[in-house]
Write a protein that holds these residues in place. Structure first.
Motif, PDB file in Angstrom:
ATOM      1  N   GLN A  35     121.502 -24.710  27.469  1.00 60.33           N
ATOM      2  CA  GLN A  35     122.278 -23.494  27.690  1.00 60.33           C
ATOM      3  C   GLN A  35     122.718 -22.886  26.363  1.00 60.33           C
ATOM      4  N   ALA A  36     123.145 -23.724  25.429  1.00 59.86           N
ATOM      5  CA  ALA A  36     123.568 -23.224  24.124  1.00 59.86           C
ATOM      6  C   ALA A  36     122.410 -22.566  23.390  1.00 59.86           C
ATOM      7  N   THR A  37     121.203 -23.107  23.575  1.00 55.85           N
ATOM      8  CA  THR A  37     120.030 -22.599  22.867  1.00 55.85           C
ATOM      9  C   THR A  37     119.446 -21.363  23.516  1.00 55.85           C
ATOM     10  N   ASN A  38     119.437 -21.317  24.853  1.00 60.95           N
ATOM     11  CA  ASN A  38     118.637 -20.316  25.551  1.00 60.95           C
ATOM     12  C   ASN A  38     119.391 -19.290  26.372  1.00 60.95           C
ATOM     13  N   LEU A  39     120.604 -19.579  26.780  1.00 57.80           N
ATOM     14  CA  LEU A  39     121.274 -18.694  27.725  1.00 57.80           C
ATOM     15  C   LEU A  39     121.386 -17.271  27.195  1.00 57.80           C
ATOM     16  N   LEU A  40     121.939 -17.120  26.006  1.00 59.88           N
ATOM     17  CA  LEU A  40     122.097 -15.777  25.438  1.00 59.88           C
ATOM     18  C   LEU A  40     120.753 -15.172  25.066  1.00 59.88           C
ATOM     19  N   GLU A  41     119.849 -15.997  24.544  1.00 65.66           N
ATOM     20  CA  GLU A  41     118.508 -15.524  24.175  1.00 65.66           C
ATOM     21  C   GLU A  41     117.815 -14.883  25.376  1.00 65.66           C
ATOM     22  N   PHE A  42     117.823 -15.594  26.504  1.00 63.44           N
ATOM     23  CA  PHE A  42     117.137 -15.080  27.686  1.00 63.44           C
ATOM     24  C   PHE A  42     117.837 -13.839  28.239  1.00 63.44           C
ATOM     25  N   PHE A  43     119.168 -13.849  28.245  1.00 59.12           N
ATOM     26  CA  PHE A  43     119.884 -12.683  28.755  1.00 59.12           C
ATOM     27  C   PHE A  43     119.584 -11.443  27.916  1.00 59.12           C
ATOM     28  N   VAL A  44     119.704 -11.565  26.605  1.00 53.95           N
ATOM     29  CA  VAL A  44     119.510 -10.407  25.733  1.00 53.95           C
ATOM     30  C   VAL A  44     118.071  -9.906  25.827  1.00 53.95           C
ATOM     31  N   HIS A  45     117.096 -10.804  25.838  1.00 52.19           N
ATOM     32  CA  HIS A  45     115.706 -10.348  25.902  1.00 52.19           C
ATOM     33  C   HIS A  45     115.365  -9.748  27.268  1.00 52.19           C
ATOM     34  N   THR A  46     116.017 -10.218  28.327  1.00 50.47           N
ATOM     35  CA  THR A  46     115.842  -9.566  29.629  1.00 50.47           C
ATOM     36  C   THR A  46     116.309  -8.119  29.554  1.00 50.47           C
ATOM     37  N   GLU A  47     117.450  -7.915  28.924  1.00 50.11           N
ATOM     38  CA  GLU A  47     117.961  -6.552  28.773  1.00 50.11           C
ATOM     39  C   GLU A  47     117.137  -5.745  27.769  1.00 50.11           C
ATOM     40  N   ASP A  48     116.535  -6.408  26.787  1.00 49.60           N
ATOM     41  CA  ASP A  48     115.639  -5.715  25.858  1.00 49.60           C
ATOM     42  C   ASP A  48     114.481  -5.073  26.608  1.00 49.60           C
ATOM     43  N   VAL A  49     114.026  -5.734  27.643  1.00 48.14           N
ATOM     44  CA  VAL A  49     112.943  -5.185  28.469  1.00 48.14           C
ATOM     45  C   VAL A  49     113.491  -4.098  29.391  1.00 48.14           C
ATOM     46  N   ARG A  50     114.538  -4.407  30.129  1.00 48.99           N
ATOM     47  CA  ARG A  50     115.047  -3.500  31.145  1.00 48.99           C
ATOM     48  C   ARG A  50     115.533  -2.182  30.536  1.00 48.99           C
ATOM     49  N   ARG A  51     116.285  -2.276  29.447  1.00 51.24           N
ATOM     50  CA  ARG A  51     116.948  -1.087  28.904  1.00 51.24           C
ATOM     51  C   ARG A  51     116.033  -0.208  28.069  1.00 51.24           C
ATOM     52  N   ALA A  52     114.830  -0.678  27.810  1.00 51.16           N
ATOM     53  CA  ALA A  52     113.861   0.154  27.088  1.00 51.16           C
ATOM     54  C   ALA A  52     113.032   1.015  28.038  1.00 51.16           C
ATOM     55  N   GLN A  53     113.191   0.805  29.337  1.00 52.42           N
ATOM     56  CA  GLN A  53     112.413   1.575  30.298  1.00 52.42           C
ATOM     57  C   GLN A  53     113.130   2.891  30.618  1.00 52.42           C
ATOM     58  N   ASP A  54     112.411   3.793  31.289  1.00 52.73           N
ATOM     59  CA  ASP A  54     112.930   5.137  31.522  1.00 52.73           C
ATOM     60  C   ASP A  54     114.204   5.135  32.357  1.00 52.73           C
ATOM     61  N   ARG A  55     114.251   4.292  33.384  1.00 54.45           N
ATOM     62  CA  ARG A  55     115.433   4.239  34.234  1.00 54.45           C
ATOM     63  C   ARG A  55     115.913   2.793  34.327  1.00 54.45           C
ATOM     64  N   TRP A  56     117.171   2.609  34.041  1.00 54.72           N
ATOM     65  CA  TRP A  56     117.734   1.280  34.188  1.00 54.72           C
ATOM     66  C   TRP A  56     119.205   1.406  34.542  1.00 54.72           C
ATOM     67  N   ALA A  57     119.735   0.358  35.115  1.00 58.40           N
ATOM     68  CA  ALA A  57     121.164   0.296  35.440  1.00 58.40           C
ATOM     69  C   ALA A  57     121.649  -1.106  35.102  1.00 58.40           C
TER      70      ALA A  57
END
Length: 235
Positions: free
Chosen positions: A135-157
Motif C-alpha cells: 500500500q505504501a508503494t502502490n496506493l498513491l501511484e495507482f490512484f494518481v495514474h488512474t486520474e492521469d488517464v481519466r482527466r486527460a480525456q475530453d469528458r471526465w468527472a
C-alpha cells in the motif's frame, strides 16, 4: 466508491486498497484504449501502462532515482509502449499491468521453480507487513495514474471515493507531504473537506502561509504536481 466528498477523517487500519486501486487503473486504461493522451507529458496510455509494468518488473526501475539509468528506463518505456499500440498488443500489456509483479523469466521457464515461487509469493503477500508495504508503494501511484488517464480525456468527472479509501489515500499522502512541498516559498497547510488539517510545510517565522483545501483525492493530485487538474481551493 461511496461519495466524492470526504465524510470521515480517521484511518482504516488493516485494510489494503492496493488491489482495488490496481483494478481501477486497469479499468481506466482499458476504457481509454491505446493512443489516448494522459497527464504525463510525452506518454499516451500505452506508455503509462509500460511504465507500470517496468516499475514492477524491471531492474531499470532504478532509473526513477538513479540518474545514469534514467535514459535507459525512458527508452525502454517508450519502446514497450510503442509495441503495444495495436488493440491486441494493448490488451496483452493490460494483462501484465493487472497481473502485477512476476517472477523473473528464467524462473517461469521451469514449472517447479515457478510453482514454488508462486507459493512463497502468495504467503508473503498474505502477511500484514507485506500488505502495508504494498500500500505504501502502490496506493498513491495507482490512484494518481488512474486520474492521469481519466482527466486527460475530453469528458471526465471526479470519482466518488468511499470514506475508508479516501482516508487511506490521505494517510499515505500526509506521510510524504513535507517532501512534496519542500520547495514551496510559503508555508503549506492541507485542509481536507472533513475538517482535518495537516501542515505540509511550516511557514518561516513571520512568513506567509497558504491553505490548500479539498477532498483527499484532489489534495493528492495537487501534491503530485497535477495542479491544473486538481479540484482544490488555494487560499
Amino acid at each position: 466508491m461511496g461519495t466524492h466528498a470526504d465524510q470521515t477523517s480517521g484511518s482504516t487500519p488493516g485494510r489494503d486498497f492496493t488491489a482495488a486501486s490496481r483494478d481501477a487503473l486497469v479499468e481506466a486504461l482499458l476504457s481509454a484504449g491505446p493512443g489516448r493522451p494522459t497527464l504525463c507529458a510525452g506518454w499516451n496510455t500505452e506508455h503509462l501502462a509500460a511504465h507500470i509494468v517496468l516499475r514492477e518488473n524491471s531492474p531499470l526501475v532504478a532509473g526513477l532515482l538513479f540518474r545514469p539509468l534514467a535514459r535507459s528506463l525512458h527508452r525502454r518505456t517508450m519502446d514497450l509502449g510503442d509495441s503495444a499500440a495495436t488493440p491486441e498488443a494493448y490488451q496483452g500489456l493490460m494483462e501484465r499491468v493487472a497481473a502485477g509483479p512476476q517472477p523473473p523469466a528464467r524462473l517461469r521457464r521451469h514449472a517447479q521453480a515457478a510453482r514454488i515461487s508462486d507459493e512463497i509469493s502468495g504467503r508473503i503477500k498474505g502477511t500484514g507487513a507485506a500488505r502495508k508495504a504494498a500500500q505504501a508503494t502502490n496506493l498513491l501511484e495507482f490512484f494518481v495514474h488512474t486520474e492521469d488517464v481519466r482527466r486527460a480525456q475530453d469528458r471526465w468527472a471526479p470519482r466518488h471515493l468511499a470514506d475508508d479509501y479516501a482516508n487511506a489515500l490521505f494517510a499515505e499522502f500526509t506521510r510524504r507531504a513535507r517532501l512534496m512541498y519542500r520547495s514551496e516559498p510559503t508555508g503549506i497547510t492541507l485542509a481536507r473537506s472533513t475538517g482535518q488539517r495537516v501542515v505540509a510545510r511550516p511557514a518561516r517565522q513571520g512568513g506567509a502561509s497558504r491553505t490548500i483545501a479539498g477532498p483527499a483525492g484532489e489534495l493528492v493530485m495537487h501534491g503530485f504536481g497535477r495542479r491544473d487538474h486538481a479540484l482544490v481551493l488555494v487560499d
